[in-house]
Design a protein around this motif. Structure first.
Motif, short mmCIF file in Angstrom:
data_model
loop_
_atom_site.label_atom_id
_atom_site.label_comp_id
_atom_site.label_asym_id
_atom_site.label_seq_id
_atom_site.Cartn_x
_atom_site.Cartn_y
_atom_site.Cartn_z
N TYR A 171 11.57 -4.20 -50.48
CA TYR A 171 12.10 -5.13 -49.26
C TYR A 171 13.56 -5.01 -48.59
O TYR A 171 14.42 -4.73 -49.31
CB TYR A 171 12.09 -6.73 -49.61
N ALA A 216 7.79 -11.74 -42.46
CA ALA A 216 7.57 -12.67 -43.46
C ALA A 216 6.12 -13.49 -43.07
O ALA A 216 5.54 -13.72 -44.03
CB ALA A 216 8.68 -13.44 -43.69
N GLN A 217 6.13 -14.01 -41.81
CA GLN A 217 4.97 -14.86 -41.59
C GLN A 217 3.80 -14.02 -41.38
O GLN A 217 2.64 -14.37 -41.97
CB GLN A 217 5.31 -15.49 -40.07
N VAL A 252 8.48 -7.35 -45.67
CA VAL A 252 7.92 -8.76 -46.18
C VAL A 252 8.57 -9.10 -47.50
O VAL A 252 8.64 -8.33 -48.55
CB VAL A 252 6.35 -8.60 -46.58
N PRO A 253 9.25 -10.32 -47.58
CA PRO A 253 10.08 -10.79 -48.70
C PRO A 253 9.31 -10.63 -49.77
O PRO A 253 8.08 -11.05 -50.11
CB PRO A 253 10.57 -12.23 -48.37
N GLY A 311 11.51 -14.25 -39.01
CA GLY A 311 10.73 -14.40 -39.86
C GLY A 311 9.28 -13.90 -39.52
O GLY A 311 8.22 -14.26 -40.09
N SER A 370 13.22 -9.65 -37.80
CA SER A 370 13.36 -9.98 -39.14
C SER A 370 14.11 -11.26 -39.49
O SER A 370 13.44 -12.04 -40.34
CB SER A 370 14.16 -8.88 -39.93
#
Length: 351
Positions: free
Chosen positions: A98, A38-39, A92-93, A35, A32
Motif C-alpha cells: 500500500y 479505498a472505496q 487500497v489500504p 478515499g 487517495s
C-alpha cells in the motif's frame, strides 16, 4: 521588442506540460486523501454512489473521476468506476504494498517543501515549509529525523512512506545480487527493516541486523512479525557517527549518504569498512547521478535533499572513490532495474 511577422516554429509543448505537472500529482493525491481507491477496493460504483459514500458534494466529482480514468488509475464501464490493476494493488489500504501513506507524506511534506526551492537556491540554506499542523517536523539533517521519529504518528507516516519507496528496490537487490556468498547481513539506516525483511524472505539462509535510531525498534518488531522473519532478524539502535556499526558479512547502506556532506559520507564508509568481516562486502544503493548529469530523477532527488535536510545527490564515481579510499577493493557498480533506475555500488574487504 520587435513585432513577430510569422508563427512560432514550434509550440511550447514542454513548457505547457511541465508547468501544469502539479495538476496530475494533485489529482492522485486528492483521490487517495478522499478515499476513492479505498472505496472502489470494495467494488465498482457509480459517481453518485461514490460521492454519497465519501461525503463529496461537488458537481465536478464525475469530471474528477474521469480524469483518473484518463490517467489510467481508474477504469470505467458504462457509468460504473473501478480501480485499475495498479491502483488496486498499491492504493487500497491494508494491502502489503500500500502506497497511500506515501502519497499522504508527499502531499503534506514533500510538495510544500518544493515551494521553497527559489529561496533555497537564493540563500543556500535548507528551508522546510510545511502545512500549519502543530506536529509538522522542523529543522534539518539529523534534527529532521529526530523530531519526526519523536512523534509516533509522524514516525509511522514517514516509515511507511519509506517502505513504499524501498520495496521494489529490495526485490531487485534480492534478484540481482548473489546472496549465497553470505549468511549474515546488516542494513545500515534500515528504518523498520523493510529491505532486510524482503531479503530474508527471498533468501531463507540469511539472518539480518537493522541499524537505525532507537525509536524505530517497536515498528521493526511489528514489521518483521508481519513479514514472518522475526526469528532471523534483530534490531540495533544507535547513531551513525557516535556508535560502532554492527558487524556482518555483507553491509548495506541505502538512501542515506545523500543526507550528508562528502566528509560525513567518508566517515560512514570508513566505519562500514571496520564493521565488514574480511572477505565480506559493503553495498551502497541510491539514485546516483550519472557522469553527464543527464538523468532527471537523480537530479531532482539531489534538489529534494538540498531542500529538506541539507544534503545532496552524488555521482556513482564519487561513491566508488569514497569506498576505494576506505580500503575496499574489486568495486563495481550494478544498475538496478527498478522504475527510477537506482545503482548499487559493491566493494569487497580484503582477507
Amino acid at each position: 521588442m520587435t513585432t513577430p511577422t510569422h508563427a512560432p516554429p514550434f509550440p511550447p509543448a514542454k513548457i505547457y506540460r511541465l508547468s501544469t505537472a502539479f495538476w496530475h500529482s494533485k489529482v492522485i493525491l486528492s483521490a487517495s486523501d478522499l478515499g476513492v481507491f479505498a472505496q472502489l477496493g470494495e467494488g465498482p460504483a457509480t459517481a453518485g454512489e461514490l460521492a454519497d459514500k465519501l461525503g463529496v458534494q461537488s458537481s465536478a466529482f464525475p469530471v474528477f473521476l474521469d480524469a483518473l480514468v484518463a490517467m489510467d488509475l481508474l477504469e470505467r464501464d458504462g457509468d460504473r468506476y473501478r480501480n485499475s490493476a495498479e491502483a488496486d494493488y498499491y492504493l487500497v489500504p491494508d494491502k502489503r504494498y500500500y502506497m497511500g501513506t506515501y502519497l499522504g507524506f508527499v502531499d503534506r511534506f514533500m510538495r510544500p517543501t518544493w515551494e521553497g526551492l527559489s529561496e533555497v537556491l537564493r540563500t543556500g540554506k535548507p528551508q522546510i515549509p510545511h502545512p500549519p499542523q502543530q506536529d509538522a517536523p522542523e529543522g534539518e539533517g539529523a534534527e529532521f529525523f529526530e523530531q519526526t521519529y519523536a512523534d509516533p504518528n509522524l514516525q509511522r507516516m514517514f516509515i511507511e512512506a519509506q517502505d513504499a519507496l524501498s520495496s521494489e528496490i529490495a526485490w531487485e537487490l534480492s534478484r540481482q545480487i548473489d546472496w549465497s556468498r553470505w549468511t549474515k547481513i546488516v542494513d545500515l539506516g534500515g528504518a523498520r527493516g523493510n529491505v532486510a525483511g524482503i531479503l530474508l524472505q527471498a533468501h531463507p539462509h540469511l539472518t539480518g541486523t537493522v541499524f537505525d535510531m532507537p525509536p524505530l525498534e517497536p515498528l521493526f518488531a511489528e514489521h518483521m512479525a508481519r513479514l514472518g522473519v522475526q526469528d532471523r532478524a534483530r534490531y540495533q539502535g544507535g547513531d551513525w557517527f557516535d556508535d560502532p556499526l554492527p558487524e556482518g558479512e555483507a553491509l548495506l547502506c541505502g538512501h542515506a549518504l545523500h543526507n550528508w556532506t562528502a566528509e560525513q559520507r567518508r566517515t560512514v564508509i570508513s566505519k562500514a569498512f571496520d564493521a565488514v568481516r574480511p572477505g565480506g562486502a559493503f553495498m551502497v544503493y541510491d539514485l546516483m547521478m550519472d557522469e553527464e548529469r543527464s538523468r532527471l530523477n537523480p537530479l531532482l532527488l539531489s534538489l529534494a535533499m538540498t531542500l529538506s535536510v541539507g544534503g545532496s545527490g552524488y555521482l556513482g564515481s564519487e561513491c566508488r572513490e569514497w569506498m576505494r579510499e576506505a580500503g575496499f577493493v574489486d568495486i563495481v557498480a550494478v544498475p538496478l532495474k527498478d522504475y527510477d533506475g537506482h545503482t548499487v555500488v559493491i566493494g569487497r574487504k580484503p582477507m
